[in-house]
Each structure stands twice: as structure tokens, then as C-alpha cells.
Enzyme design. Sequence first.
Site: not given
Length: 398
Positions: A30-31, A104, A209, A288
Site C-alpha cells: 500500500e502506498q 468505510r 442512511y 475498482d
Amino acid sequence: MRAIVVGAGIGGLAAAVSLRRAGHEVTLVEQTPRFTELGAGIQLAPNATRELRRLGLLDTVAAQSAYPSHISFRSWSDGLEICRYELGREAEDTFGAPYLQVHRADLQQALAAAVPPASVRLDTVVVGVDQDAKSACVVTGDGEVLDADLVVAADGIRSAVRQWLFGKDAAVFSHTAAFRALLPAAEVADLDLPDTGIWLGPGRHFVHYWVRRRELLNVVAVATADESAAQESWTARAEPGEQLREFEGWSPTVLDVLERAGQVFRYGIYTRTPLARWNTGRITLLGDSAHAMVPFQAQGAAQAILDAAVLGDCLADAAPTDVPEALERYVHRRLTTATGMQARSTRAGAEFHLPDGPEAEARNSRMAAHAAEHRFLPVATEWAVDPLNEPKPEPEPT
């Protein structure tokens, strides 16, 4: 077998957990220098939570989530309900897994906790990938070469690996931008909000929500936008009052929520053109990087989690020599479904944003007629799909 996963978003973390459960050694690259609390709400339909259960993470995620009872579609100007669908216990009983709404960061934390810290390489930029008949590798910005039997590129909508594999193709602007905010529950306690609401209007729609055990209201207000004014950024701030100007004339309830939002972010929504394949030899795309979609069916994160589940399933019991064939099976099982959801999400956005008049009236009539016959959203046909357990359960027909 050794795997390298590039990118520690939802898809990359899920892939790392899934591959570890399949018995393989995983290095997650991971960057960013640390996991940060970016983004806000994510809706996890039963097709996603079913896989979280298989990964042993559902209880952890559910403990930080909200369980919505229903979803209400409403008219933009007067707030009248167009139709309502069940979520909650009815959905869980029908599809065998719950519908959750989660921050998230809480989902990311649950996934990250399932990957040993020794397997994670933070602050590491990947500047190239390569492979031969027997192995694959990534090259870091420091010149280090990390070898493995396969490489999974979950490096997001601006995927560098995608370009290295298949050539340059820019992210596609959706001509929409979203205002995003989180409001403490006490700030909106006096408003008569549906449990989960989607308000439809000309060129715009408004979604709210609950997340984090109903302590926070997640708000996403989507409007038609020019690309020049729509920065693709999770951290770009909206101008003071900008969200109110964009939604001028909307229902007082919508405006009340937007006015009470303290910190409002604004980001352009981009997608990627569907690919005919995601894999080459020992390297494949996931999430993605393969199929970024507009978030109008609440399936972006779910489809990435499904990618991870199927990838792990295809590589279970695989030896290094089996990798290219296993990745072919993974793409064969996932590409059509994920690409179809891309298209379905785009169509939903067009339907949500119809101008007032005959088209919108016909849409509302169709939605009301469907809801009168069916308990669940039309997209619930996808919630029933269990790619790891055929034959799959079916909801009532739509």
C-alpha cells in the site's frame, strides 16, 4: 504459494484475507503510510455480507454497523413517498445474510485486522510489474523487486497496473459530483427522516442512511456537474453553502439536513470503461481497477468483495503452475456479473435524474407498481447470487 496484492482498499484487503484463508502467503503493498479514515458510508447488501461471514468477519463488521429496516424513495420537492422496500429482518431471512450500513473506516479496520502486520508493506509505491512463465513480481519506488507466484492489482480507479497491462485508458467522468457529510444523530433527531431515504429530482438525487450503530447519519447529495469543477478527491471541501445552492427548491427536510451538515466534502464521480479481460498470465485486476462504477446501486464495495471471494475460491488447492489457469477461471466467473452491475448502476443514475414531467411520472408509476408486488428492490436479484455455492437461492420474481 506466494501472492502480492497491490492496494489496501476494501477490495485489496478482502483479497488478502481471502487468499490467506485459501492457504497462501500474502504480501499486501500500500502506498499510503498508514490506514486513514477516508470516505463515509458503505451499504453492504446480502451478497457482500454472505462473503464476510465466510471470511469470519461478519460479526465484527455487524457490531459497528446499522441494520436498516426499509428504504423509501421520495419525490424531491414535496417529500411524498414514491415507494418503499423492505430491508432488515425480511431481507436477512430471504437471502440468508443481513443488509448492513457501515462506515468505510470500520469495514477497513475489520478487514485489516485479519491481515498480520508482518504481511503489510505500507508507504510502498509500486512503479512496475513483470512476469515470466514461472513467477511474477512488482518493483517498488526504492528499486526493490518483490517476487511471487501471482500479483493481484487492487489499486483503485486510477490503477497503474491496469495501464501497464492493457494500455492507457483514462477514468471516465460520470457528469455527476457528490456532496458528502456525516451528521451526529442528535443533530437530526427532530426531523422525520425515513430509515433509509433516496430522494429523486431533476439532475440530482439525495441519499441518507445510518452508520456506526446509528450514531451518525451518512449523507450523499449527487448533482449533475462539469468535469472542470468536479475534483476526484475524498478530501476536497465544498464551498460554504454550496450544497444548499445546488439543491435550492428541494424539500425542506432535505435542505434542513444539508444546512446542518458541518464539514461537507465534494468529489467528482468517475468510472472505468469495461474491459474484455482483467488478467494476463499471473497478474489480474480486482475491484475498482477492473470495474469502477457509479454508486447508484450500492454495489461497488460488494462487487469487490465478491471478486475477492471468487479469487480465493479459484486459487484454493492451486499450485504455482496452476496460477494462469486459475486466474482465467476467476475472470470468467466474475467479469460478466461485475460489468453488468456497472451498466445497471449507470442506468439507475439516469432514472434517478429524470426531469419533471411525463418521464418522471412514468418512472414513479413503474416503481410504485413494482413495490406493490415485490418486497425487495429490483437489484435484489443480485443479492441472491452466491457464486461460491450453486445452485443459488432466488428471491421473489422481479
